[in-house]
Design a protein around this motif. Structure first.
Motif, PDB file in Angstrom:
ATOM      1  N   GLU A 131       6.088  -7.649 -20.887  1.00  0.00           N
ATOM      2  CA  GLU A 131       6.249  -8.796 -20.141  1.00  0.00           C
ATOM      3  C   GLU A 131       6.311  -8.732 -18.711  1.00  0.00           C
ATOM      4  N   ARG A 132       6.833  -7.628 -18.256  1.00  0.00           N
ATOM      5  CA  ARG A 132       6.999  -7.434 -16.782  1.00  0.00           C
ATOM      6  C   ARG A 132       5.427  -7.404 -16.119  1.00  0.00           C
ATOM      7  N   ARG A 133       4.678  -6.393 -16.840  1.00  0.00           N
ATOM      8  CA  ARG A 133       3.395  -6.456 -16.166  1.00  0.00           C
ATOM      9  C   ARG A 133       2.715  -8.001 -16.481  1.00  0.00           C
ATOM     10  N   ALA A 134       2.841  -8.698 -17.493  1.00  0.00           N
ATOM     11  CA  ALA A 134       2.072  -9.901 -17.554  1.00  0.00           C
ATOM     12  C   ALA A 134       2.738 -11.174 -16.661  1.00  0.00           C
ATOM     13  N   ALA A 135       3.865 -10.901 -16.454  1.00  0.00           N
ATOM     14  CA  ALA A 135       4.834 -11.913 -15.367  1.00  0.00           C
ATOM     15  C   ALA A 135       4.203 -11.603 -14.311  1.00  0.00           C
ATOM     16  N   THR A 136       4.441 -10.443 -13.829  1.00  0.00           N
ATOM     17  CA  THR A 136       3.588 -10.108 -12.352  1.00  0.00           C
ATOM     18  C   THR A 136       2.377 -10.602 -12.179  1.00  0.00           C
ATOM     19  N   TYR A 137       1.412 -10.284 -13.068  1.00  0.00           N
ATOM     20  CA  TYR A 137       0.156 -10.791 -12.816  1.00  0.00           C
ATOM     21  C   TYR A 137      -0.053 -12.454 -12.788  1.00  0.00           C
ATOM     22  N   ILE A 138       0.828 -13.126 -13.595  1.00  0.00           N
ATOM     23  CA  ILE A 138       1.073 -14.461 -13.892  1.00  0.00           C
ATOM     24  C   ILE A 138       1.272 -14.996 -12.459  1.00  0.00           C
ATOM     25  N   ALA A 139       2.375 -14.383 -12.076  1.00  0.00           N
ATOM     26  CA  ALA A 139       3.035 -14.967 -10.523  1.00  0.00           C
ATOM     27  C   ALA A 139       1.933 -14.775  -9.399  1.00  0.00           C
ATOM     28  N   SER A 140       1.381 -13.612  -9.413  1.00  0.00           N
ATOM     29  CA  SER A 140       0.424 -13.320  -8.412  1.00  0.00           C
ATOM     30  C   SER A 140      -0.963 -14.443  -8.523  1.00  0.00           C
ATOM     31  N   LEU A 141      -1.294 -14.711  -9.677  1.00  0.00           N
ATOM     32  CA  LEU A 141      -2.497 -15.768  -9.874  1.00  0.00           C
ATOM     33  C   LEU A 141      -1.933 -16.842  -9.618  1.00  0.00           C
ATOM     34  N   ALA A 142      -0.717 -17.397  -9.900  1.00  0.00           N
ATOM     35  CA  ALA A 142      -0.108 -18.582  -9.817  1.00  0.00           C
ATOM     36  C   ALA A 142      -0.027 -18.974  -8.185  1.00  0.00           C
ATOM     37  N   ARG A 143       0.253 -17.932  -7.211  1.00  0.00           N
ATOM     38  CA  ARG A 143       0.056 -17.939  -5.950  1.00  0.00           C
ATOM     39  C   ARG A 143      -1.123 -18.123  -5.489  1.00  0.00           C
ATOM     40  N   ALA A 144      -2.063 -17.501  -5.915  1.00  0.00           N
ATOM     41  CA  ALA A 144      -3.490 -17.578  -5.474  1.00  0.00           C
ATOM     42  C   ALA A 144      -4.102 -18.792  -5.862  1.00  0.00           C
ATOM     43  N   LEU A 145      -3.714 -19.490  -7.095  1.00  0.00           N
ATOM     44  CA  LEU A 145      -4.325 -20.851  -7.221  1.00  0.00           C
ATOM     45  C   LEU A 145      -3.421 -21.848  -6.527  1.00  0.00           C
ATOM     46  N   ILE A 146      -2.299 -21.522  -6.103  1.00  0.00           N
ATOM     47  CA  ILE A 146      -1.796 -22.414  -5.301  1.00  0.00           C
ATOM     48  C   ILE A 146      -2.449 -22.732  -4.007  1.00  0.00           C
ATOM     49  N   TYR A 147      -2.812 -21.434  -3.532  1.00  0.00           N
ATOM     50  CA  TYR A 147      -3.661 -21.394  -2.172  1.00  0.00           C
ATOM     51  C   TYR A 147      -4.914 -22.123  -2.296  1.00  0.00           C
ATOM     52  N   CYS A 148      -5.684 -21.952  -3.437  1.00  0.00           N
ATOM     53  CA  CYS A 148      -6.814 -22.458  -3.518  1.00  0.00           C
ATOM     54  C   CYS A 148      -6.918 -23.864  -3.641  1.00  0.00           C
ATOM     55  N   HIS A 149      -6.010 -24.231  -4.569  1.00  0.00           N
ATOM     56  CA  HIS A 149      -5.916 -25.694  -4.717  1.00  0.00           C
ATOM     57  C   HIS A 149      -5.378 -26.314  -3.471  1.00  0.00           C
ATOM     58  N   GLY A 150      -4.698 -25.822  -2.514  1.00  0.00           N
ATOM     59  CA  GLY A 150      -4.373 -26.458  -1.095  1.00  0.00           C
ATOM     60  C   GLY A 150      -5.558 -26.479  -0.290  1.00  0.00           C
ATOM     61  N   LYS A 151      -6.571 -25.681  -0.594  1.00  0.00           N
ATOM     62  CA  LYS A 151      -7.752 -25.916   0.032  1.00  0.00           C
ATOM     63  C   LYS A 151      -8.888 -26.735  -0.744  1.00  0.00           C
ATOM     64  N   HIS A 152      -8.412 -27.360  -1.695  1.00  0.00           N
ATOM     65  CA  HIS A 152      -9.323 -28.208  -2.419  1.00  0.00           C
ATOM     66  C   HIS A 152     -10.186 -27.443  -3.292  1.00  0.00           C
ATOM     67  N   VAL A 153      -9.828 -26.219  -3.524  1.00  0.00           N
ATOM     68  CA  VAL A 153     -10.823 -25.404  -4.567  1.00  0.00           C
ATOM     69  C   VAL A 153     -10.277 -25.241  -5.878  1.00  0.00           C
ATOM     70  N   ILE A 154     -10.936 -25.541  -6.865  1.00  0.00           N
ATOM     71  CA  ILE A 154     -10.660 -25.490  -8.198  1.00  0.00           C
ATOM     72  C   ILE A 154     -11.680 -24.220  -8.777  1.00  0.00           C
ATOM     73  N   HIS A 155     -10.723 -23.195  -9.415  1.00  0.00           N
ATOM     74  CA  HIS A 155     -11.666 -22.023  -9.819  1.00  0.00           C
ATOM     75  C   HIS A 155     -12.494 -22.313 -10.992  1.00  0.00           C
ATOM     76  N   ARG A 156     -11.833 -23.000 -11.998  1.00  0.00           N
ATOM     77  CA  ARG A 156     -12.486 -23.323 -13.364  1.00  0.00           C
ATOM     78  C   ARG A 156     -12.824 -22.384 -14.276  1.00  0.00           C
ATOM     79  N   ASP A 157     -12.653 -21.035 -13.942  1.00  0.00           N
ATOM     80  CA  ASP A 157     -13.061 -20.055 -14.751  1.00  0.00           C
ATOM     81  C   ASP A 157     -12.219 -18.697 -14.722  1.00  0.00           C
ATOM     82  N   ILE A 158     -10.871 -18.971 -15.070  1.00  0.00           N
ATOM     83  CA  ILE A 158     -10.139 -17.840 -14.879  1.00  0.00           C
ATOM     84  C   ILE A 158      -9.846 -17.169 -16.279  1.00  0.00           C
TER      85      ILE A 158
END
Ligand code: AMP
Length: 293
Positions: free
Chosen positions: A127-154
């Protein structure tokens, strides 16, 4: 393929290189090292930019294969989008060049390779590993969405791991730069949200769904809607047929987060900034953003 060449990487390289911005890249600028892997359209090599000694991954794509599969447009879009993103959890695309037969992408080198292989090795993550990865991905996606970029293939196959253990979103082949709602069907079925499977309009909340699928797969080792037949996966996604197996044992808090991301109505999915505030993420994710084992 008529794509223009880009400037030299301006970051993480020595000043004498960054000042020479008008020079175009060629293969002669690199020492080529060991192969790092093979993709559908070509090979990836470890390489060193001669003047700066900066180590990169050089992705070599064959034009003929790109043309056959009619993905030149997709590649152009991928290059356009990825080269403008700057985030510690997004693989940098420093530049590109081409010759008669090939297109070369100059990429950040992710020393620990594919996350997918790690997951296969471990079967599932703590759970520690999964949560660390999910948090970093959430931050990266917040950044992308802020630039109007949708990844669509995570999905795990599109995630690489850097030298420190940090996660890097690597493949922007299906991403879009958008202000509008989209209708295109893309991505791998297992990770697609109901609105994309049904080809109705979708927006940035498709990435929240995929993050929920990923969180499930990190913790259970399999994606939640997996089935033998495509048609069954399709049905399970549309019905949000979400079941939590008894093994491996996963905390109620993790299941709560997954259930809040895998919601059929896109507007009711837990927003990414709330994912970061979820008790499971707060309690388990390493505050440094890096899983160190
Ligand atoms: P791809 O064509 O992107 O699927 O890449 C093929 C394989 O090369 C991947 O599965 C990785 O193992 C490896 N690879 C691709 N890009 C990188 C990179 N930037 N750093 C390290 N390995 C990479």
């Amino acid at each position: 393929m008529a794509i223009a060449t880009e400037n030299r990487p301006e970051e993480k390289v020595s000043p004498q290189v960054s000042s020479n911005e008008n020079k175009r890249w060629t293969l002669n600028d690199f020492d080529i090292g060991k192969p790092l892997g093979r993709g559908k359209f070509g090979h990836v090599y470890l390489a060193r930019e001669k003047r700066s000694s900066h180590v990169v991954a050089l992705k070599v794509l064959f034009k003929i294969q790109l043309q056959k599969s009619q993905v030149e447009h997709q590649l152009r879009r991928e290059v356009e989008i990825q080269s403008h993103l700057r985030h510690p959890n997004i693989l940098r695309l420093y530049g590109y060049f081409y010759d008669q037969k090939r297109v070369y992408l100059i990429l950040e080198y992710a020393a620990r390779g594919e996350l997918y292989k790690e997951l296969q090795k471990c079967k599932y993550f703590s759970e520690r590993r999964a949560a660390t990865y999910i948090a970093s991905l959430a931050r990266a996606l917040i950044y992308c969405h802020g630039k109007h970029v949708i990844h669509r293939d995570i999905k795990p196959e599109n995630l690489l791991v850097g030298a420190e253990g940090e996660l890097k979103i690597a493949d922007f082949g299906w991403s879009v730069h958008t202000f509008n709602r989209r209708r295109t069907m893309c991505g791998t079925l297992d990770y697609l949200p109901p609105e994309m499977v049904e080809s109705v309009e979708h927006d940035a909340s498709v990435d929240i769904w995929s993050l929920g699928v990923l969180c499930y797969e990190f913790l259970y080792g399999l994606p939640p809607f997996e089935a033998k037949e495509h048609s069954d996966t399709y049905r399970r996604i549309v019905q949000v047929d979400l079941k939590f197996p008894s093994k491996p044992i996963v905390s109620a808090a993790a299941k709560d987060l997954i259930s809040q991301m895998l919601v059929k109505d896109p507007s009711k999915r837990l927003p990414l900034h709330k994912v970061l505030e979820h008790p499971w993420v707060i309690q388990n994710a390493d505050p440094s953003g890096v899983y160190r084992g």
